[in-house]
Design a protein around this motif. Sequence first.
Motif, mmCIF file in Angstrom:
data_model
loop_
_atom_site.group_PDB
_atom_site.id
_atom_site.type_symbol
_atom_site.label_atom_id
_atom_site.label_comp_id
_atom_site.label_asym_id
_atom_site.label_seq_id
_atom_site.Cartn_x
_atom_site.Cartn_y
_atom_site.Cartn_z
ATOM 1 N N ALA A 122 122.122 33.332 109.203
ATOM 2 C CA ALA A 122 121.822 34.058 107.969
ATOM 3 C C ALA A 122 122.184 35.530 108.088
ATOM 4 C CB ALA A 122 120.342 33.909 107.616
ATOM 5 N N LEU A 123 121.885 36.134 109.231
ATOM 6 C CA LEU A 123 122.231 37.536 109.430
ATOM 7 C C LEU A 123 123.740 37.735 109.430
ATOM 8 C CD1 LEU A 123 121.477 40.447 110.004
ATOM 9 C CD2 LEU A 123 121.387 39.898 112.432
ATOM 10 N N PHE A 124 124.451 36.809 110.077
ATOM 11 C CA PHE A 124 125.911 36.912 110.101
ATOM 12 C C PHE A 124 126.473 36.819 108.680
ATOM 13 C CE2 PHE A 124 130.092 34.872 110.351
ATOM 14 C CZ PHE A 124 130.767 35.751 111.186
ATOM 15 N N ALA A 125 126.000 35.838 107.906
ATOM 16 C CA ALA A 125 126.480 35.675 106.539
ATOM 17 C C ALA A 125 126.074 36.863 105.672
ATOM 18 C CB ALA A 125 125.934 34.372 105.946
ATOM 19 N N PHE A 126 124.851 37.366 105.887
ATOM 20 C CA PHE A 126 124.366 38.508 105.109
ATOM 21 C C PHE A 126 125.204 39.755 105.374
ATOM 22 C CE2 PHE A 126 121.586 42.288 105.031
ATOM 23 C CZ PHE A 126 121.308 42.329 103.671
ATOM 24 N N ALA A 127 125.472 40.029 106.644
ATOM 25 C CA ALA A 127 126.264 41.211 106.988
ATOM 26 C C ALA A 127 127.673 41.111 106.402
ATOM 27 C CB ALA A 127 126.324 41.378 108.501
ATOM 28 N N LEU A 128 128.266 39.920 106.467
ATOM 29 C CA LEU A 128 129.615 39.737 105.938
ATOM 30 C C LEU A 128 129.639 39.920 104.424
ATOM 31 C CD1 LEU A 128 132.526 38.929 106.754
ATOM 32 C CD2 LEU A 128 131.909 36.572 106.217
ATOM 33 N N ALA A 129 128.663 39.339 103.737
ATOM 34 C CA ALA A 129 128.639 39.437 102.277
ATOM 35 C C ALA A 129 128.239 40.834 101.815
ATOM 36 C CB ALA A 129 127.675 38.398 101.709
ATOM 37 N N TRP A 130 127.275 41.437 102.480
ATOM 38 C CA TRP A 130 126.772 42.757 102.079
ATOM 39 C C TRP A 130 127.831 43.837 102.243
ATOM 40 C CZ3 TRP A 130 122.165 43.628 99.717
ATOM 41 C CH2 TRP A 130 121.734 44.951 99.604
ATOM 42 N N ASN A 131 128.640 43.716 103.292
ATOM 43 C CA ASN A 131 129.631 44.755 103.590
ATOM 44 C C ASN A 131 131.032 44.398 103.128
ATOM 45 O OD1 ASN A 131 127.702 46.389 105.053
ATOM 46 N ND2 ASN A 131 127.874 44.909 106.734
ATOM 47 N N ASP A 132 131.189 43.292 102.420
ATOM 48 C CA ASP A 132 132.528 42.849 102.031
ATOM 49 C C ASP A 132 133.178 43.838 101.065
ATOM 50 O OD1 ASP A 132 134.717 40.779 101.545
ATOM 51 O OD2 ASP A 132 133.889 41.019 99.530
#
Length: 290
Positions: free
Chosen positions: A214-224
């Motif tokens: 979840a953190l990996f997906a969150f960081a990728l989506a949040w900073n995209d």
Amino acid sequence: MSQSEPPGGVFGLSYDSEMQFFEAAKLVSTAIIVLVGVWPIYWMTQLAFTQYEVVSNDITFFPTPDIFTLDNFNILTDPEMYTYIFNTTVVAIGTIVTVIIVSLVAGYGLARLDFPQKENFARVLLIGYLFSPIVIGIPLYQIWRSIGLLGTRIGLIIALSAISMPFAVWLMWKYIMTIPEAHEEAAWVDGASRWRGFRDVVVPQCRPAIIAAALFAFALAWNDFTFAQILLPSTDTTTFAPGVLREMNQSQFLPDAYLMAVSLAMTLPPLLFAYFMQSYLLKGFQVRAL
């Protein structure tokens, strides 16, 4: 050379001298790495709390209390910025939910089920990491436009989920393999179906892996930036990173202090998530020996 002095090493120095040299080099390199990593954060933070008139007229490395202000964060109430933050939050949550659900099911299938070419299928998943987002974004633009997903948040969620999925599936696969199958078999003996055994036995034990994915997906989506810039041409649905860039290009004057304030506000959620969930993250990334 005296008997008490060890022979010279790589640099022709004594052993003690070389150890001191390597210790000093390690400290210097660590200081440089910390400086490079921390300095941009410090610069952003101190500008965010400095009056924008001061920032516009002078460079402040160490701000004083008389120029401290919270007024820069008023930009977060701007309708455009609120829209960007709202869209980013929706996309991040949607990406997390999609990645977790799909990776749990796929990881469970790889760990518990036998089917032809299972290992090759798992390896093919990682091919997605070989392509740059810009390479994938261009054909996605054409596909999304033809099926009506261009300019929609759901289209961006699907694209970001596809990028996050390989890592999440591999993480779930390897983590589920560390869970003894006997736990599920005990539930089956009590009358539970495979689905209920997966839901009630496997999923609760996968909590660290779920949080890590979840953190990996969150960081990728949040900073995209790349996918959002390509797939969300409309201002109404765009996310924070491309939205701020458009504001900078369209606005004649956007104070640096305001820009740093909103950037700091958008940087805090991933940092806080990682800080408070770090114990789960360490467990999630640690795949025990089979």
